[in-house]
Design a protein around this motif. Structure first.
Motif, PDB file in Angstrom:
ATOM      1  N   SER A  12       0.735  -0.927   0.032  1.00  0.00           N
ATOM      2  CA  SER A  12      -0.175  -0.118  -0.076  1.00  0.00           C
ATOM      3  C   SER A  12       0.941   1.358  -0.033  1.00  0.00           C
ATOM      4  O   SER A  12       0.611   2.366  -0.440  1.00  0.00           O
ATOM      5  N   LEU A  24       0.527   2.592  -3.789  1.00  0.00           N
ATOM      6  CA  LEU A  24      -0.664   3.386  -3.590  1.00  0.00           C
ATOM      7  C   LEU A  24      -0.124   4.768  -2.923  1.00  0.00           C
ATOM      8  O   LEU A  24      -1.102   5.768  -2.848  1.00  0.00           O
ATOM      9  N   ILE A  55      -3.899  -5.322  -7.251  1.00  0.00           N
ATOM     10  CA  ILE A  55      -4.085  -3.943  -7.373  1.00  0.00           C
ATOM     11  C   ILE A  55      -4.444  -3.578  -8.834  1.00  0.00           C
ATOM     12  O   ILE A  55      -5.464  -3.081  -9.359  1.00  0.00           O
ATOM     13  N   TYR A  64      -8.277  -1.685  -1.949  1.00  0.00           N
ATOM     14  CA  TYR A  64      -8.037  -2.168  -0.653  1.00  0.00           C
ATOM     15  C   TYR A  64      -8.679  -3.493  -0.490  1.00  0.00           C
ATOM     16  O   TYR A  64      -8.320  -4.515   0.300  1.00  0.00           O
TER      17      TYR A  64
END
Length: 475
Positions: free
Chosen positions: A203, A207, A398, A409
């Motif tokens: 993450s 992201l 993802i 998520y």
């Protein structure tokens, strides 16, 4: 080397060569094609263990720059990601807990408090195992709890509280409770299970969103509570229901606590540091923004305090550097290797390619996609390492999210959670392997009990990801 390792040894570089030297197969540009080829090689060796997993995890450092997949700085910086140091600190605190036998006191105290019949003993063992597994690796937790469970079984056998059939049911139920509760407890915290940490690391890398300890705890802890509740009723009310002919004494746990003696200064000090660290991890997300107290900072302060505070009964601090030889250094390298590949996914835009590839799935209902994905990941983990599965699939997930037009998520969480919930085979997880080493269980016992726990886990995980995750674990 076994057949599996030999096959992997050949298959890894073969897949790399096909993907890297034949651009027409994927239609990718040079950089993303190189990242895909390197990922295929590394993932194959992770899965087959052609080379020790930590050693394989070092390969992205040289393969990514050599092939043009990512800059050397990108490939190497991932090994010093904050999530790696958060785990480093957590492992150090766990070593201190083991060194001063605090884990045994915690487990025995819970068992002695819960009660004196067979159901309550299983409840006490489940609670103690899950609680320890939130903070200590599930493998270490299972190995800590196994001797306790075996001693309880021996004590009950000696006092003849069951007929033979009921005794064997109780023994099997108790041992499987240790294995399953160790895996379930690890779902609750970022440091409890490797895939949780991979989720947070990916993450941050891809992201650019930091998942805090508090974020994950708010999401994962209710899942642990629900699955533990299901596990208790499944073991005691259905799968291993027993007939008890008398009241089981709680002397075993009390005698164990008595043998440990009064709580030492070292135990109190380690417990204090552990409690403060855990409290800060859980509450740091609610502190004012001007207080820069990250999970990694908290973890490293707790770990350093173990070396700083002196011991009364031994020379030096609560922890000495010699104690760190037991730290799972290989696991830290595994995190680094997975995060290095994830960083290369982002830098080369390979994630977008996976998104385009998987766009056809958007015609399916989202909840059906979650169910199918959870089942695939969970049953893959039955025969593969959950660390390899999560490192391989979380970055790809993802791309799947992009392809079906949803935020990533939920898909990532499905992979992380499902890869920790394989209950059917001894090879599926270290806790399964630990309890299978006893003489009370057969593969048939584990398959039959684990199959239904797998199905229940898929349903619980999917429901929580579908309804709960958007409320508590979104950017």
């Amino acid at each position: 080397m076994g057949r599996r390792q030999i096959i992997g040894l050949i298959l890894g570089p073969s897949l790399f060569s096909i993907l890297y030297f034949f651009p027409a197969i994927t239609g990718l540009d040079d950089a993303p094609r190189a990242v895909l080829a390197v990922t295929a090689w590394v993932a194959t060796w992770w899965i087959t263990e052609a080379m020790p997993i930590p050693a394989t995890s070092l390969m992205p450092i040289f393969l990514l720059p050599l092939t043009g997949g990512a800059e050397e700085e990108t490939a190497t910086m991932a090994y010093t990601d904050p999530i790696v140091f958060m785990y480093f600190g957590g492992f150090t605190i766990a070593l201190a807990i083991e060194k001063w036998n605090l884990h045994k006191r915690i487990a025995m105290t819970i068992i002695s408090m819960v009660g004196t019949n067979s159901k309550r003993i299983i409840l006490g063992v489940a609670l103690a195992t899950a609680l320890l597994s939130m903070w200590i690796s599930n493998a270490a937790t299972a190995l800590m709890m196994l001797p306790i469970a075996l001693a309880l079984i021996a004590d009950i056998k000696e006092k003849d509280f069951f007929d033979d059939a009921s005794f064997h049911k109780f023994a099997k139920g108790l041992l499987l409770t240790v294995a399953y509760a160790a895996s379930i407890g690890g779902l609750a915290t970022l440091i409890g299970s490797v895939p949780n940490a991979v989720f947070a690391g990916v993450s941050a890398q891809i992201l650019d969103v930091r998942i805090t300890f508090a974020d994950w705890f708010l999401f994962g802890f209710p899942i642990t509570v629900i699955l533990l509740t299901v596990l208790y009723f499944y073991m005691t009310g259905w799968k291993f229901k027993v007939k008890q002919t008398g009241n089981i004494s709680d002397d075993f746990a009390k005698n164990q606590i008595r043998e440990l003696g009064p709580m030492s200064f070292e135990e109190k000090a380690v417990l204090t540091i552990f409690a403060l660290t855990g409290t800060l991890w859980i509450s740091s997300g609610f502190l004012p923004e001007n207080i820069r107290l990250s999970d990694t900072t908290i973890s490293m302060v707790g770990a350093t305090a173990m070396f700083l505070l002196p011991s009364k009964n031994a020379k030096g601090g609560l922890m000495k550097w010699d104690d760190m030889k037991n730290l799972p250094w290989g696991l830290l390298l595994l995190f680094g290797g997975g995060l290095s590949l994830a960083a290369a996914f982002e830098e080369s835009n390979l994630t977008d390619w996976f998104g385009e590839l998987l766009q056809g799935l958007q015609v399916l209902p989202f909840i059906l996609i979650l169910i199918v994905l959870a089942a695939i990941v969970l049953f893959m983990t039955e025969i593969m390492s959950n660390t390899a599965v999560s490192n391989m699939l979380i970055p790809i997930s993802i791309g799947l999210a992009l392809g079906i037009g949803v935020e990533p998520y939920g898909i990532m969480a499905i992979v992380a959670l499902a890869s920790s919930c394989a209950f059917m085979l001894p090879i599926s997880t270290p806790p399964n392997a630990a309890v299978f080493s006893s003489d009370y269980l057969t593969i048939d016992d584990m398959v039959k009990a684990g199959f239904w726990m797998n199905i229940i886990s898929i349903l619980v995980i999917v429901m929580f990801v579908y309804f709960w995750q958007p409320l508590v674990l979104s950017p």
